[in-house]
Design a protein around this motif. Sequence first.
Motif, short mmCIF file in Angstrom:
data_model
loop_
_atom_site.label_atom_id
_atom_site.label_comp_id
_atom_site.label_asym_id
_atom_site.label_seq_id
_atom_site.Cartn_x
_atom_site.Cartn_y
_atom_site.Cartn_z
N LEU A 98 0.54 -1.69 -0.12
CA LEU A 98 -0.27 0.35 -0.44
C LEU A 98 0.94 1.28 -0.37
N GLU A 99 0.38 1.98 -0.55
CA GLU A 99 1.27 3.52 -0.62
C GLU A 99 0.44 4.56 -0.68
N PRO A 100 0.44 5.70 0.16
CA PRO A 100 -0.44 7.20 -0.44
C PRO A 100 -0.26 7.21 -1.44
N ILE A 101 -0.95 8.32 -1.93
CA ILE A 101 -0.54 9.36 -3.23
C ILE A 101 -0.14 10.80 -2.38
N GLU A 102 0.81 11.07 -2.57
CA GLU A 102 1.38 12.79 -3.21
C GLU A 102 -0.08 13.53 -2.73
N THR A 103 -0.36 14.27 -2.23
CA THR A 103 -1.07 15.34 -2.37
C THR A 103 -0.87 16.32 -2.67
N SER A 104 0.37 16.68 -1.33
CA SER A 104 1.10 18.30 -1.03
C SER A 104 1.30 18.65 -3.11
N GLY A 105 1.04 20.04 -2.96
CA GLY A 105 1.87 21.10 -3.83
C GLY A 105 2.01 20.58 -5.14
N GLN A 106 0.82 18.68 -5.84
CA GLN A 106 0.55 18.37 -6.66
C GLN A 106 -0.13 19.12 -7.59
N ILE A 107 0.16 18.98 -8.55
CA ILE A 107 -1.18 19.52 -9.97
C ILE A 107 -2.11 18.82 -9.67
N PHE A 108 -3.02 18.76 -10.41
CA PHE A 108 -4.21 17.64 -10.17
C PHE A 108 -4.18 16.62 -11.15
N ASP A 109 -4.40 15.59 -10.85
CA ASP A 109 -4.03 14.42 -11.96
C ASP A 109 -5.42 13.63 -11.81
N PRO A 110 -6.24 13.65 -12.80
CA PRO A 110 -7.79 13.42 -12.46
C PRO A 110 -8.02 11.60 -12.23
N ASN A 111 -6.61 10.99 -13.06
CA ASN A 111 -5.96 9.70 -13.02
C ASN A 111 -6.12 9.19 -11.21
N ARG A 112 -5.31 9.90 -10.15
CA ARG A 112 -4.54 9.43 -9.06
C ARG A 112 -5.55 9.94 -7.73
N LEU A 144 -5.77 2.09 -5.86
CA LEU A 144 -7.27 1.40 -4.98
C LEU A 144 -7.99 2.28 -4.44
N ARG A 145 -8.19 4.24 -4.42
CA ARG A 145 -8.89 4.69 -4.39
C ARG A 145 -7.75 6.67 -4.38
N PRO A 146 -9.07 6.72 -4.93
CA PRO A 146 -8.25 8.24 -5.74
C PRO A 146 -8.17 9.39 -4.09
N SER A 147 -7.47 10.05 -3.72
CA SER A 147 -6.92 10.96 -3.09
C SER A 147 -8.49 11.99 -2.99
N LEU A 148 -9.12 12.88 -1.95
CA LEU A 148 -9.96 13.42 -2.21
C LEU A 148 -9.34 14.82 -2.06
N VAL A 149 -9.45 16.28 -2.90
CA VAL A 149 -8.72 17.17 -3.10
C VAL A 149 -9.81 18.23 -2.86
N ARG A 150 -9.19 19.26 -2.61
CA ARG A 150 -9.00 20.64 -2.12
C ARG A 150 -8.29 20.94 -4.19
N VAL A 151 -9.42 22.07 -5.07
CA VAL A 151 -8.05 22.34 -6.41
C VAL A 151 -7.95 23.78 -6.54
N ALA A 152 -7.03 24.53 -6.60
CA ALA A 152 -6.50 26.75 -6.84
C ALA A 152 -7.05 26.39 -8.32
N THR A 153 -7.91 27.31 -8.22
CA THR A 153 -8.62 28.01 -9.60
C THR A 153 -8.27 29.30 -9.34
#
Length: 165
Positions: A98-112, A144-153
């Motif tokens: 199991l590996e957590p999906i990195e989100t901090s500082g990342q660009i939104f990727d709809p695949n993850r 396994l499960r996508p990260s639920l995130v808030r995205v800047a616009t």
Amino acid sequence: MASLEEARLDRLKAENEALYQRLLRLQAEIDNFRKRTEREKQDHFDYALTDFVRKLLPVLDAFERGLEVAEGETVADFKTGFQLVLKQFTDVLVQAGLEPIETSGQIFDPNRHQALMREETEAFADNQITGELQPGYTFKGRLLRPSLVRVATAPDETTTETQGN
């Protein structure tokens, strides 16, 4: 001449019967092989799952010990113990793949990632993740499960101009 034809016909019938019996045996062997392979595959899966569950037993023991409240124990002590058990549990899952999906500082990727909110801001680049609402995970390289995130616009210029007046 008739007996020659009869002998040939008898020989062909015998060959036909022999081939038919061989076909039946081969079909039975293939069926047995398929069943044996399925059984071995299930045994292998069960063995692998048994090993995983065995690795989780210390975590279960730690949870049970954590529920036994000692005299004078504080909420801070309980929280510290709970954090240790959580780390132990996480370590077992990571060892399993199991590996957590990195989100901090990342660009939104709809695949993850799965965007639940869009936030108008100039503090972040457009489509950059501004916060994680629920962590996502991959298991042995598969989502396994996508990260639920808030995205800047980027702020809407017409809204900014209207608010400025």
